[in-house]
Design a protein around this motif. Structure first.
Motif, mmCIF file in Angstrom:
data_model
loop_
_atom_site.group_PDB
_atom_site.id
_atom_site.type_symbol
_atom_site.label_atom_id
_atom_site.label_comp_id
_atom_site.label_asym_id
_atom_site.label_seq_id
_atom_site.Cartn_x
_atom_site.Cartn_y
_atom_site.Cartn_z
ATOM 1 N N ILE A 1 0.806 -1.238 0.000
ATOM 2 C CA ILE A 1 0.000 0.000 0.000
ATOM 3 C C ILE A 1 0.832 1.278 0.000
ATOM 4 N N LYS B 1 -3.288 1.221 -2.618
ATOM 5 C CA LYS B 1 -4.007 1.626 -1.409
ATOM 6 C C LYS B 1 -5.462 1.975 -1.742
ATOM 7 N N TRP C 1 -8.055 5.308 7.743
ATOM 8 C CA TRP C 1 -6.670 4.848 7.938
ATOM 9 C C TRP C 1 -6.134 5.434 9.235
#
Length: 563
Positions: A482, A488, A560
């Motif tokens: 990622i 990602k 995230w």
């Protein structure tokens, strides 16, 4: 008082194999660089007898405690037997503990000595070992332990083998198994020799084991399942036990052993699956497995690549196994029997029946195990002859562990279906209430969440929030990918889709508000998982709970989190 027959107790089994199969290989120990050495039953018994002589000459009171701090190896098992032969009680410690926990267990158990064995993080643990505590090192011990402590080989060389067949009574205390501590400091669970013998009597009625079987010992021997299944299974049947050298050599260790019986925890079964998918995309594998002749060839090839082509009994436990994961292994021709138990009952409570598809349950109780569901709380409660004597030096905690009529309180919620199979529905204390006043059981939702190929572990939480949320830890392979923004973005879309599919299966009050993605690994070292890979919910709450309201109000479906 157990009804175990004397000849089936641990030491008596050692003497049996010493006499009847002295030249049969009992243990295979990797020594590094691809080299492995074998120990016959005669050699095992000789070393155990010599070490028992040494321990007994120390003059400690009968029943004194002696600790073992080591990763799994041949000397671990021989140390345990020597402690018992000398008239003492063994205290195994997980080989990944922090120094504070090492010190707490050694002090609480009043250990007179400690075997310091094969360890990866010895420098971090060493401060927990009291100065002046007699310690004994193994050949594979860390270099400074080898230099600083008297060695196993040196002791055996100067000690005469203990004569005769020293026996221990069924009701003698054999060991203190300190729990792995998902909810606080470890407690010393007291088990007798009779407890182990009874557990094996019942266990091998469900999992047939014999002298021709092979097992790979790699989960900590300080854990109850490895202790019962591997150590006492080995003593009972005379099977051949292999040891894993390290995480890096695990695949080669499996290939060396080619186990016929294999037990693993859910997190490792997930990692095996992800490893297969890394080499062959799930859709392609599923398509190939559905083709009659080719499917058989692919199954054998994948099983061989895993080192499990000779495995006739595969089992999982220590935490719930997602049903989708069990179905995947069954399609692969490797049905996994799911077991249920706890340290307090030597892990002998329930196991699905080999040859039957009882996925979604942990099967019926073992013979001799009584089970009931508490009417008020839904808690699973049980009785058997493998129940602990109690927690060492903790009478109040012992009382709390049992009902007034002496049933063991498991702390798990469950139900028993019409066929007698037990369904685990969550933990009594894991239930949480949202701000809408609705209770949520996280475990069944986590079983679904963890099935995404990028996810290694997860937690569903959300006490006092409008809706629960999921926190997922990515596996290392995904973390490495990622760094590429497009990868990602692809993962974010995939996780959002995964969330939508899961929520469609849940009641409105259970549906997840969002998925929070964590890239920092949850490890034993940072105290977020136990040595058996169970996530410590209380620690997750400590670290992340301050963010919950912010995450809930963000409006994002995938969030995230740096740490």
């Amino acid at each position: 008082m157990t009804n175990a027959s004397p000849e089936m107790l641990a030491l008596q089994r050692l003497y049996h194999w010493e006499k009847t199969a002295p030249d049969r290989i009992a243990l295979t120990q990797p020594m590094g660089d691809g080299v492995a050495i074998d120990f016959t039953w005669s050699q095992v018994a000789d070393q155990v007898r010599r070490m028992a002589t040494h321990l007994q000459t120390q003059g400690w009171e009968p029943g004194s405690k002696v600790a073992i701090l080591s990763k799994n190896c041949a000397w671990w098992l021989m140390s345990d037997l020597a402690i018992w032969m000398a008239g003492y009680v063994s205290v195994p410690l997980y080989p990944t503990l922090a120094s504070e926990t090492v010190g707490q267990i050694l002090a609480h158990s009043e250990a007179k000595a400690c075997f310091i064995g094969k360890l990866d993080g010895w420098e971090g643990m060493k401060p927990g070992v009291p100065t002046g505590l007699p310690c004994i090192s193994y050949t594979l011990s860390p270099p400074d332990a080898v230099k600083g402590y008297v060695g196993w080989d040196a002791i055996c060389a100067k000690s005469e083998p203990m004569k005769g067949d020293v026996t221990r009574d069924a009701d003698d205390l054999a060991t203190l198994i300190y729990t792995s501590g998902t909810t606080g400091m470890p407690k010393g669970v007291m088990h007798t020799f009779g407890n182990f013998a009874w557990a094996l009597d019942k266990g091998i009625q469900r999992i047939t084991m014999g002298a021709d079987d092979r097992m790979l010992s790699y989960l900590p021997l300080a854990h109850v399942v490895e202790r019962v299944l591997v150590e006492h299974g080995w003593l009972r049947t005379g099977m051949h036990v292999y040891f894993a050298e390290s995480l890096d050599t695990f695949a080669a260790d499996l290939q060396r052993a080619r186990p016929t019986i294999f037990f693993s925890v859910p997190r490792l079964w997930v990692k095996f699956q992800q490893g297969v998918h890394h080499k062959m995309p799930p859709a392609k594998l599923s398509r190939l497995l559905s083709i009659p002749i080719i499917g058989g060839l692919v199954r054998r090839k994948v099983q061989k690549a895993l080192g499990l082509d000779q495995c006739r009994i595969a089992a999982g436990g220590a935490a719930p196994m997602p049903v989708a994961l069990l179905a995947w292994y069954r399609k692969l021709g490797l049905p996994v029997n799911e077991g249920y138990g706890m340290t307090e009952n030597l892990a002998v409570s329930h196991l699905t029946l080999p040859g039957k598809n009882q996925e979604g349950t942990v099967g019926p109780a073992y013979d001799g195990v009584q089970v009931r569901i508490d009417d008020q709380t839904g808690e699973i409660q049980m009785k058997s002859a493998a129940m602990m004597l109690g927690y060492y030096k903790e009478p109040d905690l012992t009382r709390e562990a049992f009902t007034e009529d002496k049933w063991l309180k498991t702390g798990d919620k469950g139900r028993i279906d019409s066929e007698g199979n037990l369904h685990i529905t969550g933990r009594v204390k894991d239930l949480f209430k949202t701000s809408k006043g609705k209770y949520v059981a996280p475990a069944p939702i986590e079983d679904k969440l963890v099935m995404h190929e990028a996810v290694e572990a997860c937690v569903v939480t959300g006490a006092n929030l409008g809706q629960p949320l999921g926190i997922v830890m990515l596996n290392p392979e995904t973390v490495s990918k990622i760094a590429d923004p497009s990868a990602k973005a692809d993962l974010e879309r995939s996780l959002a889709s995964h969330l939508k599919v899961i929520n469609a299966t849940l009641d409105p009050h259970e549906q997840l508000n969002c998925i929070v993605v964590v890239t920092t690994a949850w490890t034993v070292e940072n105290d977020l998982i136990t040595p058996t890979f169970k996530v410590k919910r209380n620690r997750i709450e400590d670290i992340y709970s301050a963010n919950y309201e912010k995450w809930e109000s963000s409006g994002q479906k995938v969030i995230w989190q740096a740490k």
